[in-house]
Design a protein around this motif. Sequence first.
Motif, mmCIF file in Angstrom:
data_model
loop_
_atom_site.group_PDB
_atom_site.id
_atom_site.type_symbol
_atom_site.label_atom_id
_atom_site.label_comp_id
_atom_site.label_asym_id
_atom_site.label_seq_id
_atom_site.Cartn_x
_atom_site.Cartn_y
_atom_site.Cartn_z
ATOM 1 N N VAL A 108 39.916 25.297 19.854
ATOM 2 C CA VAL A 108 39.994 24.125 18.962
ATOM 3 C C VAL A 108 38.599 23.523 18.745
ATOM 4 C CG1 VAL A 108 42.382 23.587 19.590
ATOM 5 C CG2 VAL A 108 40.504 22.411 20.776
ATOM 6 N N PHE A 109 37.606 23.958 19.529
ATOM 7 C CA PHE A 109 36.231 23.478 19.372
ATOM 8 C C PHE A 109 35.388 24.511 18.621
ATOM 9 C CE2 PHE A 109 37.733 21.350 23.309
ATOM 10 C CZ PHE A 109 37.658 20.044 22.841
ATOM 11 N N ASP A 110 34.310 24.030 17.981
ATOM 12 C CA ASP A 110 33.494 24.973 17.201
ATOM 13 C C ASP A 110 32.457 25.711 18.043
ATOM 14 O OD1 ASP A 110 31.484 23.049 17.559
ATOM 15 O OD2 ASP A 110 31.579 22.326 15.484
ATOM 16 N N GLY A 111 32.245 25.251 19.281
ATOM 17 C CA GLY A 111 31.348 25.984 20.176
ATOM 18 C C GLY A 111 29.880 25.686 19.962
ATOM 19 N N GLU A 119 38.102 15.769 26.766
ATOM 20 C CA GLU A 119 39.381 15.795 26.059
ATOM 21 C C GLU A 119 39.366 15.003 24.758
ATOM 22 O OE1 GLU A 119 40.249 16.760 30.328
ATOM 23 O OE2 GLU A 119 38.916 15.363 29.302
ATOM 24 N N TYR A 120 38.414 14.088 24.617
ATOM 25 C CA TYR A 120 38.402 13.214 23.435
ATOM 26 C C TYR A 120 37.328 13.596 22.430
ATOM 27 C CZ TYR A 120 41.282 10.983 26.860
ATOM 28 O OH TYR A 120 42.256 10.772 27.808
ATOM 29 N N ASP A 121 36.610 14.676 22.707
ATOM 30 C CA ASP A 121 35.623 15.139 21.725
ATOM 31 C C ASP A 121 36.336 15.625 20.473
ATOM 32 O OD1 ASP A 121 33.231 14.615 23.037
ATOM 33 O OD2 ASP A 121 33.338 16.450 24.214
ATOM 34 N N ASN A 122 35.663 15.456 19.342
ATOM 35 C CA ASN A 122 36.264 15.902 18.083
ATOM 36 C C ASN A 122 36.460 17.404 18.086
ATOM 37 O OD1 ASN A 122 36.378 13.349 16.973
ATOM 38 N ND2 ASN A 122 34.330 13.488 16.094
ATOM 39 N N THR A 123 37.615 17.820 17.594
ATOM 40 C CA THR A 123 37.881 19.249 17.468
ATOM 41 C C THR A 123 37.350 19.722 16.120
ATOM 42 O OG1 THR A 123 40.049 18.717 16.566
ATOM 43 C CG2 THR A 123 39.939 19.192 18.933
#
Length: 285
Positions: A108-111, A119-123
């Motif tokens: 779900v993350f761009d890496g 857990e609250y970082d933008n996906t």
Amino acid sequence: MHEGKITLLVTGANGQLGQELIRLGDERINIIGCVRTQLDVTNLLQCREVVATVRPDAIIHAGAYTAVDKAETESDEAYRINALGTRNLALAANEHGSKLCYISTDYVFDGTASQPYNEYDNTNPQSIYGKSKRAGEVLLQSLGHRYFIVRTSWVYGKYGNNFVKTMLKLASERDSVSVVHDQFGSPTYTYDLGRFLIDLVQTEAYGIYHASNTGACTWYEFAQAIFEESNLAMRTEPCTTEQFPRPAPRPAYSVMDHSAIRQNGFTDLRPWREGLQAFLKELDT
């Protein structure tokens, strides 16, 4: 939660995490596994019927469309299973007051980060697989009453195919292997993840969790550790992602910070190398 035995319903019961979960039942926990033929999550009516029959205290939704590269050309199917299937289970769980734990992913993350994602970082998923799993999270967050979202990464274990088994197989066939050295993440042993999930769903500490074995490595370092721990004389060559093209983009950096585990007072999963040692012992027995 009523006293006495807890009933857990596990979807994707023939997957590598599902099979692991089913054998973690004990005298306090009754685990009922459903494979796709018994519970097609894309069928809302069937979800309702199964949940009404089993009346689980909690559902661990481990069933998913996980063919990362194939998803790039089968996007409808990926969304149908990962997004709509999760919605259907959320609606069925709501009707019976069952907790729902959805297994999600580091994809779900761009890496592009350089420090662990919390857990609250933008996906910002880049692949259809990652986007479809994120869509499942969003539907659960908007429809679910009592839910957990658990993102994990680089999963391996006794059941199914995985990176560790592939490396061990290659070691029996040849004397060297090239492995990407520019993707960082955290391996996760299904036994350790399964134990955490069973503890988690017995609480009311709802929300998003990152759960993997602790610490981080590259796939190349992971491969080296597999051979070292197995006493195999295998030459491991580092290569770049560009040298090993795949249809779906992989996050270059998907190390996850386990802040929700700490904040909610859970015991974190052991370091990844200890998990690997335990798995290799399990394979030997």
